[in-house]
Design an enzyme around this catalytic site. Sequence first.
Site, PDB file in Angstrom:
ATOM      1  N   GLU A  44      28.659  42.696  31.048  1.00  0.00           N
ATOM      2  CA  GLU A  44      30.132  42.680  31.136  1.00  0.00           C
ATOM      3  C   GLU A  44      30.686  42.320  29.755  1.00  0.00           C
ATOM      4  O   GLU A  44      30.090  41.529  29.018  1.00  0.00           O
ATOM      5  CB  GLU A  44      30.543  41.596  32.137  1.00  0.00           C
ATOM      6  N   ASN A 107      39.010  44.863  33.309  1.00  0.00           N
ATOM      7  CA  ASN A 107      37.650  44.462  32.943  1.00  0.00           C
ATOM      8  C   ASN A 107      36.775  45.586  33.493  1.00  0.00           C
ATOM      9  O   ASN A 107      36.558  45.654  34.705  1.00  0.00           O
ATOM     10  CB  ASN A 107      37.323  43.104  33.588  1.00  0.00           C
ATOM     11  N   LYS A 124      36.780  46.094  37.461  1.00  0.00           N
ATOM     12  CA  LYS A 124      36.444  44.883  38.230  1.00  0.00           C
ATOM     13  C   LYS A 124      37.535  44.540  39.262  1.00  0.00           C
ATOM     14  O   LYS A 124      38.715  44.424  38.923  1.00  0.00           O
ATOM     15  CB  LYS A 124      36.263  43.710  37.267  1.00  0.00           C
ATOM     16  N   GLU A 143      40.847  35.378  33.728  1.00  0.00           N
ATOM     17  CA  GLU A 143      40.764  36.813  34.017  1.00  0.00           C
ATOM     18  C   GLU A 143      41.947  37.288  34.852  1.00  0.00           C
ATOM     19  O   GLU A 143      42.424  38.408  34.676  1.00  0.00           O
ATOM     20  CB  GLU A 143      39.451  37.128  34.754  1.00  0.00           C
ATOM     21  N   CYS A 169      30.116  41.236  37.323  1.00  0.00           N
ATOM     22  CA  CYS A 169      30.096  39.794  37.346  1.00  0.00           C
ATOM     23  C   CYS A 169      30.437  39.146  38.691  1.00  0.00           C
ATOM     24  O   CYS A 169      29.628  39.161  39.599  1.00  0.00           O
ATOM     25  CB  CYS A 169      30.994  39.260  36.235  1.00  0.00           C
ATOM     26  N   ASN A 194      29.102  37.405  32.706  1.00  0.00           N
ATOM     27  CA  ASN A 194      29.282  36.324  31.732  1.00  0.00           C
ATOM     28  C   ASN A 194      29.524  35.083  32.582  1.00  0.00           C
ATOM     29  O   ASN A 194      30.651  34.915  33.100  1.00  0.00           O
ATOM     30  CB  ASN A 194      30.527  36.561  30.863  1.00  0.00           C
TER      31      ASN A 194
HETATM   32  N1  ING Z   1      32.244  34.745  35.761  1.00  0.00           N
HETATM   33  C1  ING Z   1      31.767  33.932  36.785  1.00  0.00           C
HETATM   34  C2  ING Z   1      30.949  34.649  37.828  1.00  0.00           C
HETATM   35  O1  ING Z   1      31.362  35.000  38.896  1.00  0.00           O
HETATM   36  C3  ING Z   1      32.004  32.013  38.148  1.00  0.00           C
HETATM   37  C4  ING Z   1      32.802  33.050  37.416  1.00  0.00           C
HETATM   38  C5  ING Z   1      31.203  31.109  37.441  1.00  0.00           C
HETATM   39  C6  ING Z   1      31.969  32.013  39.537  1.00  0.00           C
HETATM   40  C7  ING Z   1      30.427  30.159  38.113  1.00  0.00           C
HETATM   41  C8  ING Z   1      31.201  31.068  40.214  1.00  0.00           C
HETATM   42  C9  ING Z   1      30.427  30.145  39.528  1.00  0.00           C
HETATM   43  O2  ING Z   1      29.764  34.774  37.548  1.00  0.00           O
HETATM   44  C10 ING Z   1      32.872  35.943  35.788  1.00  0.00           C
HETATM   45  N2  ING Z   1      33.184  36.482  34.602  1.00  0.00           N
HETATM   46  O3  ING Z   1      33.172  36.517  36.845  1.00  0.00           O
END
Ligand code: ING
Length: 311
Positions: A44, A107, A124, A143, A169, A194
Amino acid sequence: MVTVGAAQLGPIARDETRSQVVDRLLALLDRAHERGCDLVVFPELALTTFFPRWYFENQDEIDRFFETAMPGPETQALFDRAAEHGIGFCLGFAEMVENGGETQRFNSCILVDKSGAIVGKYRKVHLPGHADHLPERKWQHLEKAYFDVGDLGFPVWRTMGGIMGMCICNDRRWPETYRMMGLQGVEMIMLGYNTPATEPPWGFEPTHLAGLHNNLSMQAGAYQNATWVIGVAKAGNEGGCDMMGGTLIVAPTGEIVAQGRTLEDELVIADCDLDACNHYKNTVFNFAEHRQPDQYGLITETAGVILPPDD
Ligand code: ING
């Protein structure tokens, strides 16, 4: 048989130029060629740092991270080298488009076939985090402020000798994502991520959970929809924020067949037999035979929970 190279990226610095990043992507493409890959999956937002971790005052600071053309002057080299090698690729990037006088920002990721033609695009749908600046947070996760919700649904494409799909993601954490493509016969789902290793958008979580939830989400999605899942990290310490690695290739059985080891640019390779999907698609997860969609109404009727009446 599709030999896949999951091309994990280490950190991309905030001031790293597009051509500096493209040079790293080209090196991974060349290595994939040496190793006989048919398809390379990049993460991503593979052209920039994960900029939603910061709050920016004005729009033109944010827009610096977006592509207004794909391929553009700095990414054309990627398409040329891939076509030269006869390798297809999936690339995540921040997409800016003019639509009827309105600027939209997504995204996004694209699927490019072995001839260098863009055969598919995905935007996304599940945008995590928060829409407003939360100055008390160590990291933002903006985001919802920087991107529009994807408007292309969850398409699949016949290419690379099979039925291919993509997501991005946070999408990987939602079973609906996989099932929407599963109901179109998908045989391989490619995704990049990410993911902060220790500070998710809502605050500290025990670090071992990041890896568990990463694997659990993709192994379940693969097994429950009888599809290969390729999950590719942008990893390492980006601008002070530790991003998890955990790049992996999951078979339709739900087994992890290859996994990344580092937090840097790393190519994780596996031979993926798309026909391995058929056993489960024709038995345990023969959707036509076993699903009862008339009983699943709630899944599309409501976004949030509808609690039972108080007794
Ligand atoms: N990042 C994260 C993901 O879903 C997140 C947001 C981080 C969700 C940690 C839950 C726990 O992997 C993105 N960019 O969606």
